[in-house]
Structures are given as structure tokens and as C-alpha cells.
Design a protein around this motif. Sequence first.
Motif, PDB file in Angstrom:
ATOM      1  N   GLN A   7       0.829  -1.207   0.000  1.00 57.92           N
ATOM      2  CA  GLN A   7       0.000   0.000   0.000  1.00 57.92           C
ATOM      3  C   GLN A   7       0.863   1.255   0.000  1.00 57.92           C
ATOM      4  N   ARG A   8       1.938   1.227   0.730  1.00 55.89           N
ATOM      5  CA  ARG A   8       2.867   2.358   0.751  1.00 55.89           C
ATOM      6  C   ARG A   8       3.482   2.562  -0.641  1.00 55.89           C
ATOM      7  N   ASP A   9       3.824   1.470  -1.301  1.00 54.17           N
ATOM      8  CA  ASP A   9       4.365   1.572  -2.653  1.00 54.17           C
ATOM      9  C   ASP A   9       3.341   2.170  -3.614  1.00 54.17           C
ATOM     10  N   LEU A  10       2.078   1.823  -3.429  1.00 59.53           N
ATOM     11  CA  LEU A  10       1.027   2.415  -4.258  1.00 59.53           C
ATOM     12  C   LEU A  10       0.978   3.925  -4.069  1.00 59.53           C
ATOM     13  N   LEU A  11       1.126   4.380  -2.825  1.00 55.59           N
ATOM     14  CA  LEU A  11       1.131   5.824  -2.563  1.00 55.59           C
ATOM     15  C   LEU A  11       2.277   6.511  -3.308  1.00 55.59           C
ATOM     16  N   TYR A  12       3.457   5.922  -3.259  1.00 54.22           N
ATOM     17  CA  TYR A  12       4.603   6.511  -3.952  1.00 54.22           C
ATOM     18  C   TYR A  12       4.356   6.594  -5.453  1.00 54.22           C
ATOM     19  N   VAL A  13       3.822   5.528  -6.033  1.00 53.94           N
ATOM     20  CA  VAL A  13       3.557   5.517  -7.476  1.00 53.94           C
ATOM     21  C   VAL A  13       2.526   6.581  -7.833  1.00 53.94           C
ATOM     22  N   ILE A  14       1.448   6.657  -7.073  1.00 50.90           N
ATOM     23  CA  ILE A  14       0.394   7.625  -7.359  1.00 50.90           C
ATOM     24  C   ILE A  14       0.905   9.051  -7.174  1.00 50.90           C
ATOM     25  N   ALA A  15       1.719   9.274  -6.150  1.00 50.36           N
ATOM     26  CA  ALA A  15       2.273  10.613  -5.911  1.00 50.36           C
ATOM     27  C   ALA A  15       3.205  11.039  -7.035  1.00 50.36           C
ATOM     28  N   GLY A  16       3.839  10.080  -7.688  1.00 46.19           N
ATOM     29  CA  GLY A  16       4.811  10.391  -8.725  1.00 46.19           C
ATOM     30  C   GLY A  16       4.230  10.555 -10.113  1.00 46.19           C
ATOM     31  N   GLN A  17       2.927  10.412 -10.244  1.00 45.54           N
ATOM     32  CA  GLN A  17       2.289  10.539 -11.553  1.00 45.54           C
ATOM     33  C   GLN A  17       1.103  11.498 -11.452  1.00 45.54           C
ATOM     34  N   GLU A  18       0.669  11.982 -12.574  1.00 44.83           N
ATOM     35  CA  GLU A  18      -0.484  12.883 -12.607  1.00 44.83           C
ATOM     36  C   GLU A  18      -1.746  12.075 -12.890  1.00 44.83           C
ATOM     37  N   GLN A  19      -2.528  11.830 -11.853  1.00 47.13           N
ATOM     38  CA  GLN A  19      -3.792  11.107 -11.932  1.00 47.13           C
ATOM     39  C   GLN A  19      -3.697   9.827 -12.774  1.00 47.13           C
ATOM     40  N   PRO A  20      -2.856   8.887 -12.338  1.00 47.70           N
ATOM     41  CA  PRO A  20      -2.734   7.641 -13.095  1.00 47.70           C
ATOM     42  C   PRO A  20      -3.996   6.796 -13.000  1.00 47.70           C
ATOM     43  N   SER A  21      -4.243   6.027 -14.039  1.00 50.99           N
ATOM     44  CA  SER A  21      -5.331   5.048 -14.000  1.00 50.99           C
ATOM     45  C   SER A  21      -4.863   3.856 -13.170  1.00 50.99           C
ATOM     46  N   GLY A  22      -5.791   2.980 -12.842  1.00 52.03           N
ATOM     47  CA  GLY A  22      -5.408   1.763 -12.141  1.00 52.03           C
ATOM     48  C   GLY A  22      -4.412   0.949 -12.943  1.00 52.03           C
ATOM     49  N   GLN A  23      -4.601   0.915 -14.260  1.00 51.80           N
ATOM     50  CA  GLN A  23      -3.678   0.182 -15.135  1.00 51.80           C
ATOM     51  C   GLN A  23      -2.289   0.805 -15.109  1.00 51.80           C
ATOM     52  N   ASP A  24      -2.225   2.144 -15.087  1.00 51.63           N
ATOM     53  CA  ASP A  24      -0.923   2.822 -15.004  1.00 51.63           C
ATOM     54  C   ASP A  24      -0.207   2.458 -13.709  1.00 51.63           C
ATOM     55  N   VAL A  25      -0.951   2.462 -12.604  1.00 47.52           N
ATOM     56  CA  VAL A  25      -0.380   2.109 -11.303  1.00 47.52           C
ATOM     57  C   VAL A  25       0.115   0.667 -11.341  1.00 47.52           C
ATOM     58  N   LYS A  26      -0.709  -0.211 -11.885  1.00 47.61           N
ATOM     59  CA  LYS A  26      -0.362  -1.633 -11.983  1.00 47.61           C
ATOM     60  C   LYS A  26       0.952  -1.825 -12.740  1.00 47.61           C
ATOM     61  N   GLU A  27       1.094  -1.149 -13.888  1.00 46.30           N
ATOM     62  CA  GLU A  27       2.300  -1.298 -14.698  1.00 46.30           C
ATOM     63  C   GLU A  27       3.544  -0.817 -13.955  1.00 46.30           C
ATOM     64  N   VAL A  77      -5.692   8.784  -0.802  1.00 44.62           N
ATOM     65  CA  VAL A  77      -5.802   8.871  -2.257  1.00 44.62           C
ATOM     66  C   VAL A  77      -7.259   9.165  -2.590  1.00 44.62           C
ATOM     67  N   GLU A  78      -7.456   9.994  -3.626  1.00 42.94           N
ATOM     68  CA  GLU A  78      -8.798  10.224  -4.148  1.00 42.94           C
ATOM     69  C   GLU A  78      -8.959   9.408  -5.420  1.00 42.94           C
ATOM     70  N   LYS A  79     -10.167   8.907  -5.613  1.00 42.11           N
ATOM     71  CA  LYS A  79     -10.477   8.119  -6.798  1.00 42.11           C
ATOM     72  C   LYS A  79     -11.494   8.898  -7.623  1.00 42.11           C
ATOM     73  N   GLY A  80     -11.215   9.057  -8.909  1.00 43.19           N
ATOM     74  CA  GLY A  80     -12.131   9.741  -9.810  1.00 43.19           C
ATOM     75  C   GLY A  80     -12.374   8.888 -11.038  1.00 43.19           C
ATOM     76  N   GLN A  81     -13.200   9.391 -11.923  1.00 43.90           N
ATOM     77  CA  GLN A  81     -13.553   8.622 -13.102  1.00 43.90           C
ATOM     78  C   GLN A  81     -13.143   9.375 -14.362  1.00 43.90           C
ATOM     79  N   LEU A  82     -12.321   8.714 -15.189  1.00 49.79           N
ATOM     80  CA  LEU A  82     -11.927   9.284 -16.480  1.00 49.79           C
ATOM     81  C   LEU A  82     -13.022   9.048 -17.519  1.00 49.79           C
ATOM     82  N   ASP A  83     -13.557   7.838 -17.530  1.00 52.93           N
ATOM     83  CA  ASP A  83     -14.684   7.488 -18.385  1.00 52.93           C
ATOM     84  C   ASP A  83     -15.433   6.351 -17.698  1.00 52.93           C
ATOM     85  N   ARG A  84     -16.397   5.760 -18.379  1.00 48.59           N
ATOM     86  CA  ARG A  84     -17.240   4.747 -17.722  1.00 48.59           C
ATOM     87  C   ARG A  84     -16.476   3.505 -17.293  1.00 48.59           C
ATOM     88  N   ARG A  85     -15.314   3.283 -17.875  1.00 48.90           N
ATOM     89  CA  ARG A  85     -14.549   2.075 -17.551  1.00 48.90           C
ATOM     90  C   ARG A  85     -13.254   2.350 -16.806  1.00 48.90           C
TER      91      ARG A  85
END
Length: 91
Positions: A8-28, A56-64
Motif C-alpha cells: 500500500q505504501r508503494d502504491l502511494l509513492y507511485v500515485i504521488a509520482g504521476q499525474e492522476q494515473p489510471s489503475g492500469q498505469d499504477v499496476k504497470e 488517495v482520491e479516486k475519480g472517473q476518467l470514463d465509464r470504464r
Amino acid sequence: MDDLTGFQRDLLYVIAGQEQPSGQDVKEEVEQYYSSEINHGRLYPNLDTVVNKELVEKGQLDRRTNYYDITSEGLETLDERREWESQYVDF
């Protein structure tokens, strides 16, 4: 931060280092670090946990596709962690 897992801490670092990444971006990004595949059953429940903790805040880029954005509390949590680590390891 003491109630977060290392993943979970690693997820925070990844999300902090990118501009609103998608779940797929975080996964990669996380897969590159761990050098192994991260399945959805591991990734998304952990993303939900950091969202529920308001790190972390979660938003929607599109329906998927959702995006994730670090909150000020999430950044503060990372700063506190780095400060704690620097007591023991100083580069």
C-alpha cells in the motif's frame, strides 16, 4: 502510515509520482518494481484501502477507467515516512 502494508505504501509513492494515473498505469509501474505480475485481486482492494483511508482520491476518467490522485494527507503520510526512515538511513 504504520497501519499500511508495504504494498500500500508503494502504491502511494507511485500515485504521488504521476499525474492522476489510471489503475492500469499504477499496476504497470508496480509490476516493474516488483518484477512480477500484480493481479487485479491484489491491486484494487489495496487501492480501495488507501482511498478509504483518505490518502488517495479516486475519480472517473470514463465509464470504464478510474484515476487516482494523492491527497494532501497522503503526501503528509509519505513525508512522515521519509522523515522516519532518514533517522536510520542517511544517503
